[in-house]
Design a protein around this motif. Structure first.
Motif, PDB file in Angstrom:
ATOM      1  N   CYS A 181      49.822  43.903  43.055  1.00 20.57           N
ATOM      2  CA  CYS A 181      49.396  43.066  41.938  1.00 20.57           C
ATOM      3  C   CYS A 181      50.519  42.095  41.580  1.00 20.57           C
ATOM      4  CB  CYS A 181      49.112  43.915  40.705  1.00 20.57           C
ATOM      5  SG  CYS A 181      47.829  45.141  40.956  1.00 20.57           S
ATOM      6  N   ILE A 182      50.125  40.948  41.079  1.00 23.34           N
ATOM      7  CA  ILE A 182      51.100  39.990  40.575  1.00 23.34           C
ATOM      8  C   ILE A 182      50.788  39.769  39.093  1.00 23.34           C
ATOM      9  CG2 ILE A 182      49.749  37.887  41.181  1.00 23.34           C
ATOM     10  CD1 ILE A 182      52.500  36.708  42.069  1.00 23.34           C
ATOM     11  N   ILE A 183      51.837  39.698  38.277  1.00 22.43           N
ATOM     12  CA  ILE A 183      51.637  39.458  36.845  1.00 22.43           C
ATOM     13  C   ILE A 183      51.965  38.002  36.550  1.00 22.43           C
ATOM     14  CG2 ILE A 183      52.492  40.007  34.525  1.00 22.43           C
ATOM     15  CD1 ILE A 183      53.048  42.845  35.466  1.00 22.43           C
TER      16      ILE A 183
ATOM     17  N   ILE B  56      47.104  39.680  37.557  1.00 18.54           N
ATOM     18  CA  ILE B  56      47.003  40.234  36.203  1.00 18.54           C
ATOM     19  C   ILE B  56      47.599  39.234  35.215  1.00 18.54           C
ATOM     20  CG2 ILE B  56      47.779  42.110  34.702  1.00 18.54           C
ATOM     21  CD1 ILE B  56      47.795  43.874  37.243  1.00 18.54           C
ATOM     22  N   LEU B  57      46.768  38.736  34.324  1.00 15.07           N
ATOM     23  CA  LEU B  57      47.244  37.795  33.315  1.00 15.07           C
ATOM     24  C   LEU B  57      47.709  38.594  32.099  1.00 15.07           C
ATOM     25  CD1 LEU B  57      44.418  35.064  33.510  1.00 15.07           C
ATOM     26  CD2 LEU B  57      46.345  35.472  35.050  1.00 15.07           C
ATOM     27  N   ALA B  58      48.978  38.370  31.731  1.00 15.91           N
ATOM     28  CA  ALA B  58      49.538  39.112  30.597  1.00 15.91           C
ATOM     29  C   ALA B  58      50.193  38.099  29.662  1.00 15.91           C
ATOM     30  CB  ALA B  58      50.551  40.153  31.090  1.00 15.91           C
ATOM     31  N   GLY B  59      49.354  37.496  28.825  1.00 14.02           N
ATOM     32  CA  GLY B  59      49.866  36.434  27.972  1.00 14.02           C
ATOM     33  C   GLY B  59      50.147  35.168  28.780  1.00 14.02           C
TER      34      GLY B  59
ATOM     35  N   ILE C  12      40.935  38.746  39.304  1.00  9.75           N
ATOM     36  CA  ILE C  12      41.820  38.261  38.241  1.00  9.75           C
ATOM     37  C   ILE C  12      41.416  38.981  36.955  1.00  9.75           C
ATOM     38  CG2 ILE C  12      42.778  36.245  37.053  1.00  9.75           C
ATOM     39  CD1 ILE C  12      41.672  34.480  39.285  1.00  9.75           C
ATOM     40  N   ILE C  13      42.409  39.580  36.299  1.00 17.45           N
ATOM     41  CA  ILE C  13      42.143  40.394  35.105  1.00 17.45           C
ATOM     42  C   ILE C  13      42.943  39.821  33.943  1.00 17.45           C
ATOM     43  CG2 ILE C  13      42.377  42.732  34.138  1.00 17.45           C
ATOM     44  CD1 ILE C  13      42.167  43.790  37.037  1.00 17.45           C
ATOM     45  N   ASN C  14      42.310  39.778  32.770  1.00 18.08           N
ATOM     46  CA  ASN C  14      42.976  39.211  31.583  1.00 18.08           C
ATOM     47  C   ASN C  14      42.848  40.168  30.403  1.00 18.08           C
ATOM     48  OD1 ASN C  14      44.274  37.176  29.982  1.00 18.08           O
ATOM     49  ND2 ASN C  14      42.279  36.621  29.137  1.00 18.08           N
TER      50      ASN C  14
ATOM     51  N   VAL D  87      40.830  44.597  21.101  1.00 18.80           N
ATOM     52  CA  VAL D  87      41.396  44.082  22.343  1.00 18.80           C
ATOM     53  C   VAL D  87      40.339  44.208  23.433  1.00 18.80           C
ATOM     54  CG1 VAL D  87      43.177  44.497  24.081  1.00 18.80           C
ATOM     55  CG2 VAL D  87      43.705  44.878  21.667  1.00 18.80           C
ATOM     56  N   THR D  88      40.274  43.205  24.299  1.00 25.48           N
ATOM     57  CA  THR D  88      39.332  43.248  25.422  1.00 25.48           C
ATOM     58  C   THR D  88      40.077  42.988  26.727  1.00 25.48           C
ATOM     59  OG1 THR D  88      37.575  42.333  24.010  1.00 25.48           O
ATOM     60  CG2 THR D  88      37.232  42.216  26.403  1.00 25.48           C
ATOM     61  N   VAL D  89      39.820  43.822  27.710  1.00 25.76           N
ATOM     62  CA  VAL D  89      40.314  43.546  29.061  1.00 25.76           C
ATOM     63  C   VAL D  89      39.096  43.173  29.897  1.00 25.76           C
ATOM     64  CG1 VAL D  89      41.520  44.431  31.089  1.00 25.76           C
ATOM     65  CG2 VAL D  89      42.228  45.172  28.791  1.00 25.76           C
ATOM     66  N   HIS D  90      39.184  42.044  30.570  1.00 33.92           N
ATOM     67  CA  HIS D  90      38.009  41.555  31.292  1.00 33.92           C
ATOM     68  C   HIS D  90      38.398  40.840  32.583  1.00 33.92           C
ATOM     69  CE1 HIS D  90      38.579  37.224  30.217  1.00 33.92           C
ATOM     70  NE2 HIS D  90      39.277  37.748  29.236  1.00 33.92           N
ATOM     71  N   TYR D  91      37.427  40.734  33.470  1.00 30.34           N
ATOM     72  CA  TYR D  91      37.639  39.925  34.676  1.00 30.34           C
ATOM     73  C   TYR D  91      37.586  38.459  34.282  1.00 30.34           C
ATOM     74  CZ  TYR D  91      36.787  44.176  37.363  1.00 30.34           C
ATOM     75  OH  TYR D  91      36.875  45.445  37.880  1.00 30.34           O
ATOM     76  N   VAL D  92      38.353  37.649  34.984  1.00 32.74           N
ATOM     77  CA  VAL D  92      38.379  36.216  34.697  1.00 32.74           C
ATOM     78  C   VAL D  92      37.324  35.523  35.556  1.00 32.74           C
ATOM     79  CG1 VAL D  92      39.775  34.107  34.857  1.00 32.74           C
ATOM     80  CG2 VAL D  92      40.795  36.243  34.006  1.00 32.74           C
ATOM     81  N   THR D  93      36.474  34.750  34.870  1.00 30.67           N
ATOM     82  CA  THR D  93      35.487  33.939  35.573  1.00 30.67           C
ATOM     83  C   THR D  93      35.728  32.474  35.192  1.00 30.67           C
ATOM     84  OG1 THR D  93      33.957  34.289  33.742  1.00 30.67           O
ATOM     85  CG2 THR D  93      33.707  35.754  35.639  1.00 30.67           C
ATOM     86  N   GLN D  94      34.854  31.612  35.671  1.00 29.60           N
ATOM     87  CA  GLN D  94      35.093  30.181  35.441  1.00 29.60           C
ATOM     88  C   GLN D  94      35.005  29.803  33.968  1.00 29.60           C
ATOM     89  OE1 GLN D  94      32.952  27.719  38.156  1.00 29.60           O
ATOM     90  NE2 GLN D  94      33.702  28.797  39.945  1.00 29.60           N
ATOM     91  N   GLU D  95      34.250  30.577  33.204  1.00 30.56           N
ATOM     92  CA  GLU D  95      34.153  30.293  31.762  1.00 30.56           C
ATOM     93  C   GLU D  95      35.223  31.099  31.017  1.00 30.56           C
ATOM     94  OE1 GLU D  95      30.955  30.669  28.165  1.00 30.56           O
ATOM     95  OE2 GLU D  95      30.211  30.980  30.203  1.00 30.56           O
TER      96      GLU D  95
END
Ligand code: GRF
Length: 199
Positions: free
Chosen positions: A5-7, A91-94, A111-113, A141-149
């Motif tokens: 994974c990359i942050i 992994i998006l962390a801020g 991609i996870i945010n 808090v919500t953890v979700h997959y990143v989509t185009q929207e």
């Protein structure tokens, strides 16, 4: 099997450090998650110094991306790193920038945010302040997959935070961050577990 994974982080880095400490330093997780590298788009962002001090052997890259004109170069440099380190999850962390639709479409469910509200409420910036000012009694808090929207992808995990009458924006921020640090590692392990239909 371990998944690299990359942050990606832009700012303070408390989530990045929390994930590193969970999955990299103490290796207390299931062994599924391997943090291979950290990328920041902001020269001098606090996260960079913190990661270097905490875990000097994690490769950390700064790729400038503060204006839209830099996005293409950022994404192409990021793709090179993804290839080099055989990265499976981003992994998006801020990470405070929006990735292009083209980039996002190359990595479906990869991609996870983490977002500091109970989505779909309070999308976008200043979610904690906006929830506080709106007067809701519960946020989270919500953890979700990143989509185009933006802030609209499939939800992996949510954690509720109660807003007490005695709370201030600052105390609420502290509570939300505490909830983030609790659920982000859990959500990532869920997302990466073989058998998860999105895995
Ligand atoms: C967190 O509140 C996260 O939900 C949002 O940005 C903030 C980053 O905080 N996406 P930190 O840099 O991890 O401390």
């Amino acid at each position: 099997m371990q998944k690299n994974c990359i942050i990606l982080a832009s700012g303070n880095g408390s989530n990045a450090l929390n994930l590193i400490n969970k999955f990299y330093m103490s290796k207390t997780g299931s062994g599924l998650v391997n943090i291979s590298a950290v990328v920041s788009n902001i020269e001098g962002a606090p996260v960079i110094g913190k990661v270097k001090k905490n875990s000097p052997d994690i490769p950390i890259f700064t790729i400038p991306f503060t204006s839209l004109s830099e996005r293409k170069l950022f994404e192409s440099a990021l793709e090179n790193i993804i290839e080099k380190y055989k990265i499976k999850y981003i992994i998006l962390a801020g990470f405070m920038k929006i990735l292009s639709k083209e980039f996002v479409s190359k990595f479906p469910y990869k991609i996870i945010n983490i977002h500091p509200s109970l989505l779909p409420a309070f999308k976008g910036r200043d979610a904690i302040k906006n929830a506080f000012e709106y007067g809701v009694k519960y946020t989270g808090v919500t953890v979700h997959y990143v989509t185009q929207e933006v802030d609209a992808g499939p939800i992996i995990c949510q954690e509720i935070v109660k807003i007490e009458d005695s709370d201030t924006v600052e105390s609420l921020e502290a509570k939300v961050h505490k909830a983030e640090h609790k659920i982000y590692p859990v959500a990532i392990e869920i997302a990466l577990t073989d058998g998860n239909p999105q895995c």
